[in-house]
Motif scaffolding. Sequence first.
Motif, PDB file in Angstrom:
ATOM      1  N   MET A  34       0.827  -1.198   0.000  1.00 54.70           N
ATOM      2  CA  MET A  34       0.000   0.000   0.000  1.00 54.70           C
ATOM      3  C   MET A  34       0.866   1.255   0.000  1.00 54.70           C
ATOM      4  SD  MET A  34      -2.925   1.275   2.745  1.00 54.70           S
ATOM      5  CE  MET A  34      -4.082  -0.061   2.445  1.00 54.70           C
ATOM      6  N   SER A  35       0.513   2.207  -0.858  1.00 55.52           N
ATOM      7  CA  SER A  35       1.213   3.485  -0.908  1.00 55.52           C
ATOM      8  C   SER A  35       0.700   4.385   0.205  1.00 55.52           C
ATOM      9  CB  SER A  35       1.002   4.156  -2.266  1.00 55.52           C
ATOM     10  OG  SER A  35       1.363   5.522  -2.218  1.00 55.52           O
ATOM     11  N   VAL A  36       1.589   4.786   1.097  1.00 51.82           N
ATOM     12  CA  VAL A  36       1.199   5.664   2.209  1.00 51.82           C
ATOM     13  C   VAL A  36       0.764   7.022   1.672  1.00 51.82           C
ATOM     14  CG1 VAL A  36       2.033   6.832   4.288  1.00 51.82           C
ATOM     15  CG2 VAL A  36       2.702   4.466   3.825  1.00 51.82           C
ATOM     16  N   ALA A  37       1.462   7.529   0.664  1.00 55.07           N
ATOM     17  CA  ALA A  37       1.103   8.832   0.094  1.00 55.07           C
ATOM     18  C   ALA A  37      -0.287   8.780  -0.531  1.00 55.07           C
ATOM     19  CB  ALA A  37       2.137   9.245  -0.953  1.00 55.07           C
ATOM     20  N   ALA A  38      -0.598   7.691  -1.238  1.00 56.15           N
ATOM     21  CA  ALA A  38      -1.918   7.563  -1.864  1.00 56.15           C
ATOM     22  C   ALA A  38      -3.011   7.433  -0.813  1.00 56.15           C
ATOM     23  CB  ALA A  38      -1.929   6.364  -2.805  1.00 56.15           C
ATOM     24  N   LEU A  39      -2.724   6.715   0.283  1.00 55.49           N
ATOM     25  CA  LEU A  39      -3.705   6.593   1.363  1.00 55.49           C
ATOM     26  C   LEU A  39      -3.983   7.945   1.989  1.00 55.49           C
ATOM     27  CD1 LEU A  39      -5.475   4.991   3.321  1.00 55.49           C
ATOM     28  CD2 LEU A  39      -3.408   4.561   4.702  1.00 55.49           C
ATOM     29  N   GLU A  40      -2.932   8.704   2.279  1.00 51.65           N
ATOM     30  CA  GLU A  40      -3.143  10.023   2.890  1.00 51.65           C
ATOM     31  C   GLU A  40      -3.922  10.941   1.952  1.00 51.65           C
ATOM     32  OE1 GLU A  40      -0.867  13.268   5.608  1.00 51.65           O
ATOM     33  OE2 GLU A  40       0.359  12.076   4.241  1.00 51.65           O
ATOM     34  N   GLU A  41      -3.637  10.851   0.688  1.00 54.15           N
ATOM     35  CA  GLU A  41      -4.360  11.675  -0.280  1.00 54.15           C
ATOM     36  C   GLU A  41      -5.849  11.334  -0.279  1.00 54.15           C
ATOM     37  OE1 GLU A  41      -4.419  12.335  -5.128  1.00 54.15           O
ATOM     38  OE2 GLU A  41      -2.571  11.662  -4.155  1.00 54.15           O
ATOM     39  N   ALA A  42      -6.171  10.035  -0.212  1.00 55.61           N
ATOM     40  CA  ALA A  42      -7.574   9.616  -0.195  1.00 55.61           C
ATOM     41  C   ALA A  42      -8.269  10.030   1.098  1.00 55.61           C
ATOM     42  CB  ALA A  42      -7.661   8.103  -0.373  1.00 55.61           C
ATOM     43  N   LEU A  43      -7.579   9.868   2.213  1.00 54.94           N
ATOM     44  CA  LEU A  43      -8.158  10.274   3.499  1.00 54.94           C
ATOM     45  C   LEU A  43      -8.414  11.778   3.531  1.00 54.94           C
ATOM     46  CD1 LEU A  43      -5.823   8.128   5.781  1.00 54.94           C
ATOM     47  CD2 LEU A  43      -8.311   7.860   5.638  1.00 54.94           C
ATOM     48  N   GLU A  44      -7.441  12.533   3.069  1.00 55.43           N
ATOM     49  CA  GLU A  44      -7.565  13.987   3.077  1.00 55.43           C
ATOM     50  C   GLU A  44      -8.689  14.445   2.159  1.00 55.43           C
ATOM     51  OE1 GLU A  44      -7.054  17.757   4.228  1.00 55.43           O
ATOM     52  OE2 GLU A  44      -5.958  16.044   5.074  1.00 55.43           O
ATOM     53  N   ALA A  45      -8.818  13.808   1.002  1.00 57.68           N
ATOM     54  CA  ALA A  45      -9.874  14.180   0.062  1.00 57.68           C
ATOM     55  C   ALA A  45     -11.246  13.912   0.656  1.00 57.68           C
ATOM     56  CB  ALA A  45      -9.702  13.413  -1.253  1.00 57.68           C
TER      57      ALA A  45
END
Length: 368
Positions: free
Chosen positions: A106-117
């Motif tokens: 899992m990409s941590v950056a992609a997860l944070e982007e999804a959570l933030e969105a």
Amino acid sequence: MLAAASNKYSGFASASPGAVRIENACTQWLASVIGYPETAAGTLTSGGSIANLTAVVAAREARDPDGGGAVYTTRFAHYCIEKALHIAGRGRSPRRQIETDASHRMSVAALEEALEADVRNGIRPWLVVASGGTVDTGAIDPLPEIAELCRKYGAWFHVDGAYGGLFALCDEGRELLQGIDQADSVALDPHKTLFLPYGTGAALVRDGRHLTEAFSATAHYISPLGESEVGPSPADLSPELTRHFRAMRLWLPLQIAGVAAFRAAQSEKLALARYFHQRLSEIDGFDPGPAPDLSVVAFRYVPEGGDADEFTERLLKHLQQEGRVMMSGTRIDGTYYIRCAILCFRTHVEHVDQAIDAIVEGVKTLNG
């Protein structure tokens, strides 16, 4: 055999205090293996599917009782997660498929982007499901970083460690699985990584109160006979009321063989996977896939001419029909791979060598 012959009911402390004492001792030991505190609680299940369902229901009651919260997984999440969400009434929850890196983590950056969105758009993050060893390649998601994001955004952090979570028992596995102790819940399968008989899974929750709040129920005809000294009744920690004495399958082998034997066997399987991957990488024509995190290697053969997927699939069928070694296949982003899963306590280096010989000879046969 003892559990089956005695036909002991283990759901209710008053009815079978000995069996309940052993089950609670086993779940506390499993919790200690992954580094959970004494506040944790757990229940033994039939396997990873029910363990994941149990965790999803606990997460629902704790963080998403009215629905609407979003779920975050990668495309490598086991399909029992989808089933669990559906059964728990959350099959239509907002879903976010998180991208992965080159090693299928899992990409941590992609997860944070999804959570933030989602937060920005008024959607509440509810459940992040990470893998403690995927089925396809054995990849371990970056658990410490995911845990930090879950704390930041208030999401429940669940680790599906049905295949790989209990590698935390050995030194090498504990290093690989750093951060699993920070999860709100974990699904485990002792019948995989502890080499035990089938029907031995486990669901663990870091704050054990969440299991009780999700599953505790009572009726007049089954009121406790008095204060129990053996801990909570398993029926109050799981979907099951009727349950057989599955804790014996875990407790007795540990008493007979000792924990050190299980640690040694796990370390051997991790070493064998690395050995298999290294040997295959030295043979012309093979794509050995990513270096294994645990004990699964996904590989393929790339012929000089023709379609690699078609050849690899034919190679697998040849191996299965020949019967010398059993492997399975999978597709990762459309590309066909053979899976070598090393997870039997009877598998040793000579068997891995025999498997490589069978693979190489299979290629020669198919090439004519």
